[in-house]
Design an enzyme around this catalytic site. Structure first.
Site, PDB file in Angstrom:
ATOM      1  N   CYS A 245      46.745  37.508  36.760  1.00 25.63           N
ATOM      2  CA  CYS A 245      48.175  38.044  37.929  1.00 25.63           C
ATOM      3  C   CYS A 245      46.695  37.425  38.924  1.00 25.63           C
ATOM      4  O   CYS A 245      46.694  36.167  39.177  1.00 25.63           O
ATOM      5  CB  CYS A 245      48.582  38.917  38.163  1.00 25.63           C
ATOM      6  SG  CYS A 245      49.888  38.943  39.343  1.00 25.63           S
TER       7      CYS A 245
ATOM      8  N   HIS B 218      50.688  40.172  33.064  1.00 26.25           N
ATOM      9  CA  HIS B 218      50.081  41.407  33.104  1.00 26.25           C
ATOM     10  C   HIS B 218      49.839  41.809  31.325  1.00 26.25           C
ATOM     11  O   HIS B 218      50.617  42.186  30.630  1.00 26.25           O
ATOM     12  CB  HIS B 218      50.565  42.601  33.574  1.00 26.25           C
ATOM     13  CG  HIS B 218      50.317  42.188  34.690  1.00 26.25           C
ATOM     14  ND1 HIS B 218      49.020  42.588  35.461  1.00 26.25           N
ATOM     15  CD2 HIS B 218      51.073  42.193  36.243  1.00 26.25           C
ATOM     16  CE1 HIS B 218      49.046  41.995  36.814  1.00 26.25           C
ATOM     17  NE2 HIS B 218      50.260  41.689  37.248  1.00 26.25           N
TER      18      HIS B 218
ATOM     19  N   GLU C  44      47.828  44.123  29.822  1.00 29.32           N
ATOM     20  CA  GLU C  44      47.247  45.074  29.507  1.00 29.32           C
ATOM     21  C   GLU C  44      48.942  46.185  29.676  1.00 29.32           C
ATOM     22  O   GLU C  44      48.467  46.843  29.171  1.00 29.32           O
ATOM     23  CB  GLU C  44      46.421  45.306  30.745  1.00 29.32           C
ATOM     24  CG  GLU C  44      47.241  45.821  31.827  1.00 29.32           C
ATOM     25  CD  GLU C  44      47.377  44.277  32.655  1.00 29.32           C
ATOM     26  OE1 GLU C  44      47.380  43.199  32.434  1.00 29.32           O
ATOM     27  OE2 GLU C  44      47.468  44.177  33.712  1.00 29.32           O
TER      28      GLU C  44
ATOM     29  N   VAL D 202      38.698  71.213  28.672  1.00 33.03           N
ATOM     30  CA  VAL D 202      38.408  70.341  27.319  1.00 33.03           C
ATOM     31  C   VAL D 202      36.806  69.652  27.813  1.00 33.03           C
ATOM     32  O   VAL D 202      35.938  69.475  27.334  1.00 33.03           O
ATOM     33  CB  VAL D 202      39.213  69.351  26.678  1.00 33.03           C
ATOM     34  CG1 VAL D 202      39.872  67.849  27.890  1.00 33.03           C
ATOM     35  CG2 VAL D 202      39.152  68.246  25.816  1.00 33.03           C
TER      36      VAL D 202
ATOM     37  N   SER E 233      34.231  70.050  30.263  1.00 34.23           N
ATOM     38  CA  SER E 233      33.134  71.156  30.414  1.00 34.23           C
ATOM     39  C   SER E 233      32.856  71.660  28.948  1.00 34.23           C
ATOM     40  O   SER E 233      31.280  72.043  28.666  1.00 34.23           O
ATOM     41  CB  SER E 233      33.267  72.752  30.901  1.00 34.23           C
ATOM     42  OG  SER E 233      34.337  73.149  31.238  1.00 34.23           O
TER      43      SER E 233
END
Ligand code: XMP
Length: 523
Positions: A89, A176, A178, A234, A236
């Site tokens: 883009c 795009h 993605e 999750v 730590s």
């Protein structure tokens, strides 16, 4: 001293960030292909690109126009480095502009779907049939009008004759690849990464774990002690498990029970960590102190500040006992989006929305070295690594929980009554979502309580009670979030259970504000 999980020799694809909301997504997509990718400022120097061992560059989109005086440009020498480049883009427009072509505002802007026809045989579209047009997703108001020397169009749409261009080393697409709306988008990125850049597959949960353990061992001395603050979340927990593998019994985990936890949080930590750590799991019961300090405080930022400060005090008191004069490392579960937002986002202007105490509030007086083993990872990658490490399922799948806990879900002063309502009502929300199969599909689900009271009726009597607000949101990375269209039956059941089981609640409402303009937590 900061341990930067960014080993120099790993080959990678760099995504130059020109400020597009999709820049992160490009990076993630490349990692999904099994190749390490990193988001870097758009004006990164050629030396830095070489130092980072880049096999290819992607120029992201941007809300800017190359025709504006404030347009962000990359260092023009990147085109002479011999590294393949894919412009996306704005990335196409900036490439055309810098290489001597011309970019203009277009009368017929393209937003949304367009049909892409591949017009010339080339590596970017390898494996895609030239005769079969496919849907691509466009979002642009500028377009290339004249191509630079030696460039040619390799794909077109009805309105864009230069929907994709190349000179054999440099590639650019106006659409795009993605976003999931673009058919064959992953194939196009895969062609760039593997066929054009010749990148190796170097990114998988096992490889990340192996590499991270090697890195930790090379940083932490044989006599050093590592202390990890566990929150029950999750991030730590994964940080702790990976450190346990790396440094063994020199790891200590500290869990501060500040009294603002969800129902069952403390027990979950006991269950998940006691067997592994034994006495190296330190659970500090600091409920009384936290709640005493919060008495009478209604301001959300003040509540955050107090929780942050008390947390550090509690943590330091434990660390002092463990340390015994040795070099201390403090382990944090910082993730990649936090790192990018606070440092690399050269094209971003951040404003403080809420102070997240686990990002800014490190112990101040003690001398710790900081270790952040997850700082290169996204949340979904952390979850995959957690599974690979064998963490308990209820920790891996647990929704994110803010550091200041229920203090930010209680509007106004934190009182024992509101704390009880918030905790019990949240547990009901979670239980009902688990029972209906929604828990794993949403980002966060909880209950909020404030000081507003509403009239109800219990038996033959009028009763005045609290209003509980149920909040269930879907999100990708917590930067934006949508409220979830929960089926009415589930909402009804949640409401009935809350008013039946909590005598001090008369009304239940459902929050239907997305982020923005709301935030996920009410405070
Ligand atoms: P907001 O409410 O800003 O939250 O939309 C975005 C995400 O961050 C979590 N959150 C926090 N986490 N300390 C934390 O550790 C905090 O003070 C804090 N405030 C919000 C929130 O739960 C959501 O996932």
């Amino acid at each position: 001293m900061k341990y930067n999980h960014e080993e120099k020799d790993r080959q990678r694809i760099l995504v130059l960030d020109f400020g597009a909301q999709y820049a992160h997504l490009i990076c993630r997509r490349i990692r999904e292909l099994g190749v390490y990718s990193e988001l870097v400022p758009h004006n990164i120097s050629p030396n830095e690109i070489t130092r980072k061992n880049a096999l290819g560059l992607v120029l992201s989109g941007s809300p800017k126009s190359v025709t504006e005086p404030t347009a962000p440009f990359p260092n023009a020498k990147i085109y002479e480095m011999g590294i393949p480049i894919l412009g996306i883009c704005y990335g196409l427009q900036v490439m055309v502009h810098q290489m001597g072509g011309e970019v203009l505002r277009v009368d017929r802007k393209e937003y949304g779907k367009a049909l892409l026809r591949v017009t010339s045989k080339n590596k970017l579209f390898q494996g895609l049939k030239r005769r079969t047009p496919f849907v691509c997703w466009m979002s642009h108001g500028d377009a290339a009008k004249i191509l630079p020397d030696n460039f040619k169009s390799i794909a077109a749409t009805e309105n864009s004759p230069f929907a994709a261009i190349s000179n054999g080393q440099l590639y650019a697409v106006q659409f795009h690849p993605e976003v999931t709306h673009t058919q064959n988008g992953m194939k196009i990125l895969s062609n760039f990464v593997f066929e054009i850049c010749k990148a190796p597959k170097n990114w998988s949960p096992e490889k990340v774990i192996e590499q991270t353990i090697t890195d930790i061992r090379s940083m932490v001395g044989n006599d050093d002690i590592v202390i990890c603050a566990l929150s029950g979340g999750v991030d730590s927990a994964t940080t702790a498990w990976i450190l346990e593998r790396a440094v063994g019994d020199r790891l200590y985990c500290v869990f501060v029970d500040h009294g603002l936890l969800r129902k069952g949080d403390r027990e979950k930590i006991e269950l998940g960590f006691r067997k592994k750590l034994g006495s190296r799991l330190v659970i500090l019961d600091a409920k009384k102190r936290f709640l005493a300090r919060l008495r009478g405080v209604a301001d959300p930022e003040e509540k955050r500040r107090i929780v942050g400060q008390e947390f550090i005090r509690s943590f330091e008191s434990v660390a002092r006992k463990i340390g015994g004069g040795k070099t201390l490392w403090l382990a944090q579960g910082t993730l990649y989006p936090d790192v990018v937002e606070s440092a690399a986002g050269a094209s971003k202007i951040e404003s403080k929305i809420k102070s997240h105490h686990n990002v800014g509030g490190l112990p101040s007086k003690m001398r710790f070295k900081l270790i952040e083993p997850l700082r290169a990872l996204y949340k979904d990658e952390v979850r995959r690594i957690a599974i690979e490490l064998g963490l308990p399922k209820d920790i891996v799948e647990a929704h994110p929980f803010p550091g200041p806990g229920l203090a930010v879900r209680i509007i106004g002063e934190v009182t024992l009554e509101k704390l009880e309502i918030c905790r019990e009502a949240s547990a009901i929300v979670e239980e009902e979502l688990v029972a209906s199969g929604y828990y794993g599909k949403v980002w966060q689900a909880f209950a909020v309580v404030g000081d507003d009271l509403a009239t109800g009726v219990r038996g033959d009597e009028r009763a005045v009670g609290h209003i509980v607000i149920v909040r269930v949101v879907q999100s990708f990375d917590a930067m934006t979030a949508d409220w979830v269209y929960l089926p009415h039956e589930i909402l009804e059941r949640i409401s009935q259970r809350i008013t039946n089981e909590l005598q001090r609640v008369t009304w239940v409402s459902y929050a239907i504000s997305s982020k923005p303009p709301a935030t996920i937590e009410p405070q």
